[in-house]
Design an enzyme around this catalytic site. Structure first.
Site, PDB file in Angstrom:
ATOM      1  N   ASP A  93       1.920  -9.595  -4.866  1.00  0.00           N
ATOM      2  CA  ASP A  93       1.655 -10.125  -3.528  1.00  0.00           C
ATOM      3  C   ASP A  93       0.192 -10.522  -3.357  1.00  0.00           C
ATOM      4  O   ASP A  93      -0.117 -11.499  -2.670  1.00  0.00           O
ATOM      5  CB  ASP A  93       2.025  -9.076  -2.474  1.00  0.00           C
TER       6      ASP A  93
ATOM      7  N   ASN B  83      -2.227 -11.206   5.689  1.00  0.00           N
ATOM      8  CA  ASN B  83      -1.790  -9.825   5.898  1.00  0.00           C
ATOM      9  C   ASN B  83      -2.489  -9.168   7.085  1.00  0.00           C
ATOM     10  O   ASN B  83      -1.856  -8.823   8.063  1.00  0.00           O
ATOM     11  CB  ASN B  83      -2.051  -8.984   4.645  1.00  0.00           C
TER      12      ASN B  83
ATOM     13  N   ARG C 285     -19.120   6.594   8.439  1.00  0.00           N
ATOM     14  CA  ARG C 285     -19.260   7.146   9.788  1.00  0.00           C
ATOM     15  C   ARG C 285     -18.206   6.539  10.698  1.00  0.00           C
ATOM     16  O   ARG C 285     -17.739   5.426  10.473  1.00  0.00           O
ATOM     17  CB  ARG C 285     -20.645   6.854  10.367  1.00  0.00           C
TER      18      ARG C 285
ATOM     19  N   ASP D 255     -12.230   5.514  12.252  1.00  0.00           N
ATOM     20  CA  ASP D 255     -12.774   4.950  11.013  1.00  0.00           C
ATOM     21  C   ASP D 255     -12.636   3.441  10.993  1.00  0.00           C
ATOM     22  O   ASP D 255     -13.245   2.773  10.154  1.00  0.00           O
ATOM     23  CB  ASP D 255     -12.041   5.535   9.802  1.00  0.00           C
TER      24      ASP D 255
ATOM     25  N   THR E   1       4.025  -4.556   6.048  1.00  0.00           N
ATOM     26  CA  THR E   1       4.528  -3.744   4.935  1.00  0.00           C
ATOM     27  C   THR E   1       3.428  -3.470   3.910  1.00  0.00           C
ATOM     28  O   THR E   1       3.722  -3.027   2.800  1.00  0.00           O
ATOM     29  CB  THR E   1       5.713  -4.444   4.242  1.00  0.00           C
TER      30      THR E   1
END
Length: 296
Positions: free
Chosen positions: A74, A148, A159, A178, A189
């Protein structure tokens, strides 16, 4: 029957023996069909000893390629798609990767499936992409496009990032996390799934926002319209500049205090599937659903 193809562009992942073998097999098949075949210049290096007409991704439109065949996983297809989508060239994927949600032709079915596609017996699907822009004061930087996902993540220092989310000029929330994954149905997916996001059917006009390791347990993924304007503001309380990445490509540093603007790209990827393609069968196979269930 759909449009038949006559000029084929061939591209594959570098440095893998299985990919090279499959590339050679595809090239032999296409040439035996007396089709015009052009091989991407980096891909041609893995076809040692073969004379090929080459092309670069930047001059796809000049070569009049009307179908791009990608051999790999992919990731290989996504890299090729970034070029193909600019020129409206359809893409067919042959799976030589691990999962293959996008590259759904198996090498064992090579001749049958490619033969059907070349004869015009195929299904074409549109997959939308996202645009990402970074803005600070009067300066704007185009971060890239994503088939994607667009990912906000820590920069050089691990941090937490403090940021706020606004959708269509309506304030949503402030988060300490994060980062954030903003995913298309195609990417639902991929990284988004690993982060706990929902699987979106590829024909949904929707985007999922998935917080990455949020500081509050109540922070959850949210699905919004793909026609929405998504704005992410990096608060000045953040201790170090985060980074932004589109489809896992180059990380771009985002200045503290900057805004990230994300919206749907005006051009879509034309993804070609064999006629018998079934999205839910792909999910069952790749995610090992009902692995011990013998009911067909």
């Amino acid at each position: 029957m759909s449009k038949k193809f006559s000029t084929i562009g061939l591209i594959g992942r570098q440095g893998m023996r299985d990919v090279s073998d499959t590339l050679n097999a595809v090239l032999d098949y296409l040439q035996a069909k007396k089709l015009q075949v052009l091989v991407e210049e980096e891909t041609a290096k893995s076809l040692s000893g073969r004379k090929c007409i080459c092309f670069s991704k930047s001059d796809l439109d000049k070569k009049k390629v009307d179908l791009l065949i990608v051999v790999g996983g992919d990731g290989s297809l996504i890299n090729a798609a970034h070029s193909a989508v600019q020129h409206g060239i359809p893409v067919l994927g042959i799976n030589r990767g691990r999962l293959g949600f996008l590259t759904d032709v198996h090498p064992q079915d090579l001749e049958n499936k490619i033969g059907e596609v070349l004869a015009g017996d195929y299904h074409e699907e549109k997959r939308f992409l996202l645009n990402a822009t970074i803005a600070l004061d009067d300066n704007k930087t185009r971060a890239g496009i994503a088939l994607n996902e667009v990912v906000l993540m820590p920069g050089n220092v691990a941090r937490m990032i403090e940021f706020s989310i606004t959708i269509d000029d309506q304030f949503v929330c402030v988060q300490q996390a994060d980062g954030l994954i903003v995913s298309t149905p195609t990417g639902s997916t991929a990284y988004s799934l690993s982060g706990g996001g929902a699987i979106l059917h590829p024909q949904l006009n929707a985007i999922v926002l998935v917080p990455m390791f949020p500081h509050t347990l109540s922070a959850r993924p949210i699905v919004v319209s793909a026609d929405s304007q998504i704005d992410i503001h990096i608060h000045t309380h953040s201790l170090s500049p985060p980074s932004l990445s589109c489809d896992g490509r180059a990380r771009i540093s985002v200045p503290i205090g900057a805004d990230i603007h994300i919206q749907k790209n005006s051009k879509a990827l034309r993804l070609i599937h064999p006629r018998d393609y079934n999205y839910f069968e792909t999910l069952r196979t790749k995610l090992h659903w009902n692995k011990n269930n013998h009911i067909k």
